[in-house]
Design a protein around this motif. Structure first.
Motif, mmCIF file in Angstrom:
data_model
loop_
_atom_site.group_PDB
_atom_site.id
_atom_site.type_symbol
_atom_site.label_atom_id
_atom_site.label_comp_id
_atom_site.label_asym_id
_atom_site.label_seq_id
_atom_site.Cartn_x
_atom_site.Cartn_y
_atom_site.Cartn_z
ATOM 1 N N LYS A 14 0.874 -1.207 0.021
ATOM 2 C CA LYS A 14 -0.105 -0.006 0.046
ATOM 3 C C LYS A 14 0.789 1.230 0.006
ATOM 4 N N ILE A 16 0.372 5.260 1.396
ATOM 5 C CA ILE A 16 -0.415 6.309 1.967
ATOM 6 C C ILE A 16 -0.276 7.781 1.277
ATOM 7 N N GLU A 20 -0.353 10.382 6.638
ATOM 8 C CA GLU A 20 0.406 9.482 7.370
ATOM 9 C C GLU A 20 0.756 10.334 8.781
ATOM 10 N N HIS A 21 1.014 9.837 10.001
ATOM 11 C CA HIS A 21 1.325 10.453 11.282
ATOM 12 C C HIS A 21 0.016 11.125 11.888
ATOM 13 N N VAL A 24 -2.696 9.219 12.971
ATOM 14 C CA VAL A 24 -2.740 8.538 14.758
ATOM 15 C C VAL A 24 -3.300 9.356 15.681
ATOM 16 N N GLY A 109 7.782 1.554 4.048
ATOM 17 C CA GLY A 109 6.633 2.131 4.266
ATOM 18 C C GLY A 109 5.801 1.899 3.229
ATOM 19 N N PRO A 152 -0.682 0.443 16.032
ATOM 20 C CA PRO A 152 -0.994 1.368 14.655
ATOM 21 C C PRO A 152 -2.104 1.840 14.596
ATOM 22 N N VAL A 155 -4.527 1.835 9.603
ATOM 23 C CA VAL A 155 -4.745 2.267 8.200
ATOM 24 C C VAL A 155 -3.977 1.423 7.354
ATOM 25 N N ASP A 156 -2.818 0.836 7.619
ATOM 26 C CA ASP A 156 -2.142 -0.244 6.593
ATOM 27 C C ASP A 156 -2.981 -1.117 6.379
ATOM 28 N N HIS A 196 13.698 2.554 6.422
ATOM 29 C CA HIS A 196 13.732 3.429 7.452
ATOM 30 C C HIS A 196 13.754 3.038 8.903
ATOM 31 N N THR A 199 8.472 1.970 12.115
ATOM 32 C CA THR A 199 7.378 2.918 12.187
ATOM 33 C C THR A 199 7.408 3.154 13.580
ATOM 34 N N VAL A 203 6.997 7.020 15.217
ATOM 35 C CA VAL A 203 5.779 7.717 15.890
ATOM 36 C C VAL A 203 6.177 8.081 17.219
ATOM 37 N N ALA A 284 5.958 5.913 7.249
ATOM 38 C CA ALA A 284 6.401 6.523 8.651
ATOM 39 C C ALA A 284 7.683 7.620 8.332
HETATM 40 O O1 PMV Z 1 4.373 1.488 8.681
HETATM 41 P P1 PMV Z 1 4.237 2.700 7.804
HETATM 42 O O2 PMV Z 1 5.556 3.092 7.222
HETATM 43 O O3 PMV Z 1 3.230 2.331 6.651
HETATM 44 O O4 PMV Z 1 3.618 3.827 8.350
HETATM 45 C C1 PMV Z 1 2.305 3.945 9.000
HETATM 46 C C2 PMV Z 1 1.617 5.247 8.909
HETATM 47 C C3 PMV Z 1 1.981 6.060 10.234
HETATM 48 O O5 PMV Z 1 0.842 6.905 10.091
HETATM 49 C C4 PMV Z 1 3.181 6.712 10.331
HETATM 50 C C5 PMV Z 1 1.600 5.098 11.629
HETATM 51 C C6 PMV Z 1 0.264 4.692 11.633
HETATM 52 O O6 PMV Z 1 0.068 3.825 12.802
HETATM 53 O O7 PMV Z 1 -0.665 4.950 11.079
#
Ligand code: PMV
Length: 337
Positions: A14, A16, A20-21, A24, A109, A152, A155-156, A196, A199, A203, A284
């Motif tokens: 996926k 975003i 993102e961030h 949360v 990410g 988390p 969203v993912d 990276h 996450t 966060v 992230a």
């Molecule tokens: O795990 P990533 O890199 O897809 O980041 C997730 C998105 C954030 O908003 C940074 C964390 C979250 O839990 O939504």
């Protein structure tokens, strides 16, 4: 156990697109599936005297094995995820072997852990010949994502389980997940700036900064939430030039939040100079992928990413995960590692 000797579970990666961030902290986000992902083969193990399931991964950062027994082996998170599968599905899972193939780089990410979670859940359901709804997949895979990611926003795994292009808002108690119908096909060039730092780390560090300046950070999160609202409307109208400009604005906010890096900024500038409608980090941050929205042919932007030293690939976002099932796992080399 049932009559199946083997079954497959697939889940896409996926991106975003916005939010993102900020998501949360209760702001809306827009996310979409990629046209590549993770496939898991589930089969019955021959009697090898082991008391738990086995896991073997290949491709793009999944190269590892794991067993969840007390004296098991492999990365702790994977062992715990296998133990969680036993807790969710019962002892039948103990006799299974999981073989996962990744076509998205881990730690970038692009949702590799959420895709693995959803693919494992779908694979087990198929193996057990049980039908499952997207909502149920979301519930089960959230439990696995908590093993990989702590707490988390959701969203993912929500976008990955649901598929397509979605509007997501973390809810108490229920998350809002709504399908967005884009007015046009959405093509991206994805550049990889390197693995990276994780996450959970990104966060947590942002939460520490926010504690020192709560009002200032709240303004930034509110601003990002406002951009997501505007992008939703622009997507539905098929107004991609506007989406691109708003992505650039979102990247400015992400830089202000402290989750961008000089390499990410360099890749965003390179993409815009090569004609991208907009560019930003995704996920992230602190490394990981940059997404660049392309009006048409992504090749000039891909070349610009490569000239800037990044591995890159073209992607169409928002395709249905139930339809995209044949992905070559070795078409992207990971920049990570
Ligand atoms: O795990 P990533 O890199 O897809 O980041 C997730 C998105 C954030 O908003 C940074 C964390 C979250 O839990 O939504």
């Amino acid at each position: 156990m049932n009559g199946l000797d083997a079954a497959f579970g697939y889940a896409p990666g996926k991106i975003i697109l916005m939010g993102e961030h900020a998501v949360v902290y209760g702001q809306p986000a827009i996310a979409a599936t990629l046209d590549r992902g993770v496939r898991v083969a589930v089969s019955k193990r021959t009697d090898d005297g082991l008391s738990g399931p086995t896991f073997r991964g290949t491709g793009l950062g999944l190269e590892t094995g794991a067993r969840p027994d007390p004296d098991g082996e492999g990365p702790e998170a994977l062992r715990n995820a296998l133990a969680e599968l036993i807790a969710m599905f019962g002892d039948e899972v103990r006799g299974l072997a999981f073989v996962a193939e990744g076509a998205i780089p881990a730690g970038s990410g692009l949702g590799s852990s959420a895709a693995l979670s959803v693919a494992l859940v779908r694979g087990v359901f198929r193996f057990l010949s049980k039908s499952v709804t997207d909502e149920e997949v979301m519930g089960y895979s959230h439990r696995l994502e908590r093993v990989f990611h702590g707490n988390p926003s959701g969203v993912d795994h929500s976008v990955i389980a649901h598929g397509g292009l979605v509007w997501f808002k973390k809810g108490e108690p229920d998350n809002v997940v709504e399908r967005i119908q884009p007015g046009r096909r959405i093509r991206m060039a994805v550049g990889l700036s390197g693995k990276h730092a994780g996450t959970v780390h990104a966060v947590g560090a942002l939460r520490d900064r926010m504690r020192r300046h709560p009002k200032a950070y709240q303004h930034l999160f509110d601003g990002i939430g406002g951009l997501a609202q505007e992008v939703r409307a622009a997507l539905e109208e098929g107004h991609l030039a506007k989406v691109g400009e708003l992505m650039d604005l979102n990247q400015g906010y992400l830089n202000a939040l402290g989750v961008s890096t000089p390499t990410i900024e360099k890749l965003c500038h390179a993409a815009r100079d090569a004609g991208a409608l907009g560019a930003k980090l995704t996920g992230a941050g602190g490394g990981g992928a940059v997404i660049a929205l392309c009006d048409d042919d992504p090749r000039p932007v891909l070349k610009a990413f490569e000239r800037a030293g990044a591995h890159a690939f073209a992607a169409e976002i928002g395709s249905d995960p139930h339809e995209v099932d044949d992905v070559d796992p070795v078409t992207v080399r990971s920049a990570a590692g």
